[in-house]
Design a protein around this motif. Structure first.
Motif, PDB file in Angstrom:
ATOM      1  N   LEU A  28       6.816  49.471  24.958  1.00  0.00           N
ATOM      2  CA  LEU A  28       7.004  48.601  23.901  1.00  0.00           C
ATOM      3  C   LEU A  28       6.235  49.457  22.900  1.00  0.00           C
ATOM      4  N   LYS A  29       5.249  50.076  23.218  1.00  0.00           N
ATOM      5  CA  LYS A  29       4.467  50.819  21.992  1.00  0.00           C
ATOM      6  C   LYS A  29       5.262  51.972  21.586  1.00  0.00           C
ATOM      7  N   ASN A  30       6.264  52.628  22.401  1.00  0.00           N
ATOM      8  CA  ASN A  30       7.110  53.489  21.846  1.00  0.00           C
ATOM      9  C   ASN A  30       8.018  52.851  20.929  1.00  0.00           C
ATOM     10  N   ILE A  31       8.605  51.698  21.388  1.00  0.00           N
ATOM     11  CA  ILE A  31       9.739  51.053  20.588  1.00  0.00           C
ATOM     12  C   ILE A  31       9.060  50.787  19.213  1.00  0.00           C
ATOM     13  N   SER A  85       2.648  58.710  14.946  1.00  0.00           N
ATOM     14  CA  SER A  85       1.997  58.576  16.196  1.00  0.00           C
ATOM     15  C   SER A  85       1.846  57.511  16.990  1.00  0.00           C
ATOM     16  N   VAL A  86       2.088  57.388  18.240  1.00  0.00           N
ATOM     17  CA  VAL A  86       1.703  56.045  19.079  1.00  0.00           C
ATOM     18  C   VAL A  86       0.469  55.597  18.739  1.00  0.00           C
ATOM     19  N   ASN A  87      -0.551  56.599  18.597  1.00  0.00           N
ATOM     20  CA  ASN A  87      -1.948  56.349  18.518  1.00  0.00           C
ATOM     21  C   ASN A  87      -2.298  55.552  17.021  1.00  0.00           C
ATOM     22  N   GLU A  88      -1.367  55.528  16.300  1.00  0.00           N
ATOM     23  CA  GLU A  88      -1.550  54.984  14.780  1.00  0.00           C
ATOM     24  C   GLU A  88      -0.673  53.556  14.882  1.00  0.00           C
ATOM     25  N   LEU A  89      -0.595  53.067  15.932  1.00  0.00           N
ATOM     26  CA  LEU A  89       0.101  51.712  16.116  1.00  0.00           C
ATOM     27  C   LEU A  89      -0.828  50.522  15.360  1.00  0.00           C
ATOM     28  N   SER A  90      -0.166  49.642  14.551  1.00  0.00           N
ATOM     29  CA  SER A  90      -0.962  48.571  13.996  1.00  0.00           C
ATOM     30  C   SER A  90      -1.456  47.539  15.167  1.00  0.00           C
TER      31      SER A  90
END
Length: 301
Positions: free
Chosen positions: A193-196, A203-208
């Motif tokens: 889900l993080k990738n989606i 980057s995935v590390n910048e997910l809100s």
């Protein structure tokens, strides 16, 4: 495919995982109490209503009879266990990923992430089993009207006095049966889900924060969809009187299906699913926030 995390720092995982676990327990424990009471309530006699008709009835009766503290009954044991347990859990997942990489930059497939998550389930069982045993006993004693244990420490002492270390670790096999596949599903779903949810240019590390909450919450739902049947068996087995189930989970399974049907394996389903989203959303958000803080405050730790 999932982006790989930075090299594992055991101390950062200890602190961040512990903080995430505390967030999970605080948010999810009231409905965990409801779940255990629904799973362990005795079968209703002919012509008599059940002790609890469902999730909301159990929640209401517990709140009315015991107040808000009744919903947090038995929380000391999981709180004491969450820091090392979630540290080991997240460390186990990271180690599982690392063991499957031939090179540090390798990107793992989702089945490989599932396998890494399964390893974390093995790692946590040693801490999880005694905490779950004590928690379940404390949760059901209030609804039964008996007061055999005054708290988590008193419960641990009496269990050890009665049956030694085996008494404290009763239900280990069922905990493994629950946590190995469920942990695999948990971490694989979260990474997927993080990738989606991650935009292509980021980057995935910048997910809100909202997306982390949604990913963590849905991962918790998928985790419990796998875990509920063995969890019902575990709750029954761990709270049963000594000697009631000499053949372990097989006896529990036979008794449940014979007396209450196959649907009894999903007792507490509503309570579990209502709890799963907010509790696991809080866990992953707590972990991610703590890791970002530690990476900022102590980048070389």
């Amino acid at each position: 495919m999932a982006d790989q995390a930075k090299p594992i720092s055991p101390l950062k995982n200890l602190l961040a995982g512990g903080f995430g676990g505390m967030c999970l327990v605080f948010v999810g424990h009231p409905l965990d109490t409801v779940k255990v009471r629904l799973q362990t309530q005795p079968p209703n006699l002919p012509g008599q209503p059940p002790m609890y008709s469902g999730t909301f009835d159990c929640f209401r009766k517990t709140l009315m009879r015991e107040g808000i503290m009744g919903l947090y009954r038995g929380m000391a044991a999981p709180i004491i266990g969450v820091t090392p347990m979630f540290a080991v859990c997240f460390f186990g997942f990271g180690l599982g990923k690392k063991l499957q990489q031939k090179h540090p930059e390798d990107v793992l497939s989702y089945p490989q992430l599932f396998a890494a998550g399964m390893l974390s389930g093995v790692f946590t069982t040693g801490i999880m089993t005694p905490g779950e045993r004590i928690k379940c006993l404390l949760q059901i004693q209030a609804s039964s009207g008996e007061t055999k244990y005054t708290g988590a420490l008193d419960c641990a002492k009496k269990l050890y006095k009665e049956a030694g270390i085996r008494g404290i670790y009763k239900g280990t096999v069922l905990t493994l049966m629950r946590d190995i596949p469920a942990s695999g599903m948990y971490f694989m779903t979260y990474e997927w889900l993080k990738n989606i949810f991650t935009p292509e240019e980021k980057s995935v590390n910048e997910l809100s924060v909202p997306r982390i909450l949604v990913a963590g919450g849905i991962a918790g739902i998928f985790n419990w969809a796998v875990a509920i049947p063995p969890d019902v068996l575990k709750s029954r087995f761990q709270t049963a009187p000594p000697g009631k189930y000499p053949n372990g989970f097989r006896d529990v399974l036979r008794e449940l299906i014979r007396n209450e049907g196959i649907t009894s394996l999903y007792k507490g389903f509503n309570a579990v699913m209502i709890r799963a989203f907010p509790a696991n959303a809080a866990c992953f958000l707590g972990f991610e926030v703590a890791m970002k803080f530690l990476n900022w405050a102590m980048p070389n730790l």
